[in-house]
Enzyme design. Structure first.
Site, PDB file in Angstrom:
ATOM      1  N   ASN A  65       0.803  -1.220   0.000  1.00 18.73           N
ATOM      2  CA  ASN A  65       0.000   0.000   0.000  1.00 18.73           C
ATOM      3  C   ASN A  65       0.837   1.272   0.000  1.00 18.73           C
ATOM      4  OD1 ASN A  65       0.329  -1.454   2.576  1.00 18.73           O
ATOM      5  ND2 ASN A  65      -0.408   0.437   3.489  1.00 18.73           N
ATOM      6  N   CYS A  94       2.181   8.745  11.293  1.00 22.92           N
ATOM      7  CA  CYS A  94       2.247   9.416  12.587  1.00 22.92           C
ATOM      8  C   CYS A  94       1.717   8.474  13.649  1.00 22.92           C
ATOM      9  CB  CYS A  94       1.337  10.635  12.586  1.00 22.92           C
ATOM     10  SG  CYS A  94       2.064  12.051  11.820  1.00 22.92           S
TER      11      CYS A  94
END
Ligand SMILES: *Cc1c(COP(=O)(O)O)cnc(C)c1O
Length: 393
Positions: A149, A323
């Protein structure tokens, strides 16, 4: 707005929405009902199974509907782990899997399973020699994603399946990024279990499926009613099933054209960036790559900052880094292909869909060039390298 984040999710096709609406408005029956009104929806579901199966050369009764890619991945790993625990407790996967796989593996480790995480080469392709060498007497499953991905690398799936079967091991592939985008044939490619997710191919969110070759044992993780032939409980999400079926049908019909078009835009974008932005690199393989994936590393910038600047220009992209809890960890995929942390942090992912245009690509590269130029003016390392400030003494 320019949307270049099609690996995160895709727009639902208007035809898909149209196909779904009658199942909210008029035929809202629970397919398990005994009356004719329910029986209709039973047929609708079985037709959807057949259509989806045909896209990957499977049979309708090998398709199980789930709530998406994450559930399919969890079910494949945990379901196989439990069903085959008396045969062995060793599973092989790779370092570049989606977190739905990696975190399921971590959970299985706590349950006493042994997981081997195979390395990939600098292009992101799994090392087949290491994969085969990792197989043991107690190995029950090899799980390797069909396409990544982040960097779009397509794995040698058929070869991996061949290795698995040679050793009597089952082969699962997370095909969430591949289904509907590139051709898949579960028989030819030696695939036993396959995960897919509807919202990655222009269908509704919260819907996916797991292909399980007939004869394979798989314990349930969702218990309750007898839906999905007793293997996955819960009233069927009929509108979403119809939506996913329609999206799969359209994806299959348009696949060749989309591959050609997205590959053209991708190669054009990469070529422009490489010739116009210095200190840039392509992350991942250029040969075995998803048509729409552009993942680039830029020295002397923070990917996160570039994304914020792009957003201010109404351009949606993603970072190569994720993150987590306030601190920015460099992406596990970019680290696994051996990128120095600085370049991993300076990486940006653009994922192109069939709705994007050449004009959008041009505007994105123009904006990106300006943003990166401006960011680098604030980088001491860059200024020193290009002789724009005196070398520190
Ligand atoms: C998006 C994605 C998933 C998760 O799918 P959801 O339907 O969002 O749960 C799993 N694996 C890969 C490779 C993905 O890209």
């Amino acid at each position: 707005m320019i949307y270049l984040d099609n690996a995160a999710t895709t727009a639902v096709r208007p035809e898909v929405v149209d196909a779904m609406l009658p199942y909210y408005r008029t035929n809202y029956s629970n397919p398990s009902g005994v009356y004719g009104f329910a029986g209709k929806n039973k047929n609708v579901i079985s037709d959807a199974r057949d259509v989806i199966a045909s896209v990957i050369n499977a049979k309708g009764d090998e398709i199980y509907f789930t709530s998406g890619g994450s559930e399919s991945d969890n079910w494949a790993l945990k379901g196989i782990a439990w069903a085959y625990r008396n045969k062995g407790r060793h599973i092989i996967t790779t370092k570049i899997e989606h977190h739905a796989i990696l975190h399921s593996c971590e959970w299985l480790e706590k349950e006493g399973y042994d997981i081997t995480y195979i390395d990939v080469d600098e292009a992101g392709v799994v090392r087949l020699d290491k994969l085969e060498a990792a197989v043991r007497e107690d190995t029950i499953l090899i799980s390797v994603m069909f396409a990544n991905n982040e960097i779009g690398t397509i794995q040698p799936v058929k070869e991996i399946g061949r290795i698995a079967h040679m050793h009597g091991v089952l082969f699962h592939t997370d095909a969430v990024q591949a289904f509907g985008q590139i051709p898949i044939d579960v028989n030819d490619m030696n695939i036993d279990i396959l995960s897919a997710s509807s919202h990655k191919f222009n269908g509704p969110k919260g819907m996916g499926f797991l292909y399980v070759k007939s004869g394979i044992r798989l314990d349930s993780i969702i218990h309750g009613g007898g839906q999905e032939r007793g293997r996955r409980a819960g009233t069927e999400n009929v509108p979403a099933i119809v939506g996913m079926k329609t999206a799969a049908e359209l994806a299959a019909i348009t696949m060749t054209k989309r591959i050609e078009y997205e590959t053209k835009l991708r190669n054009y974008m990469i070529k422009r960036i490489m010739s116009e932005i210095p200190y840039a690199r392509v992350n991942g393989s250029m040969n075995d790559r998803l048509p729409g994936n552009v993942n680039m590393g830029f020295q002397f910038v923070e990917g996160e900052t570039v994304l914020i600047m792009l957003d201010m220009e109404d351009i949606c992209a993603s970072a190569g880094s994720a993150c987590s809890s306030g601190s920015i960890d460099p992406s596990h995929v970019l680290m696994a292909i051996g990128l120095p942390e600085e370049i991993a942090r300076g990486s940006v992912r653009f994922t192109i869909g069939y709705e994007n245009t050449m004009e959008e690509i041009d505007r994105t590269v123009d904006v990106l060039k300006r943003i990166i130029g401006n960011q680098r003016k604030m980088s001491d390392a860059y200024l020193r390298l290009t002789g724009q400030v005196k070398k520190a003494d």
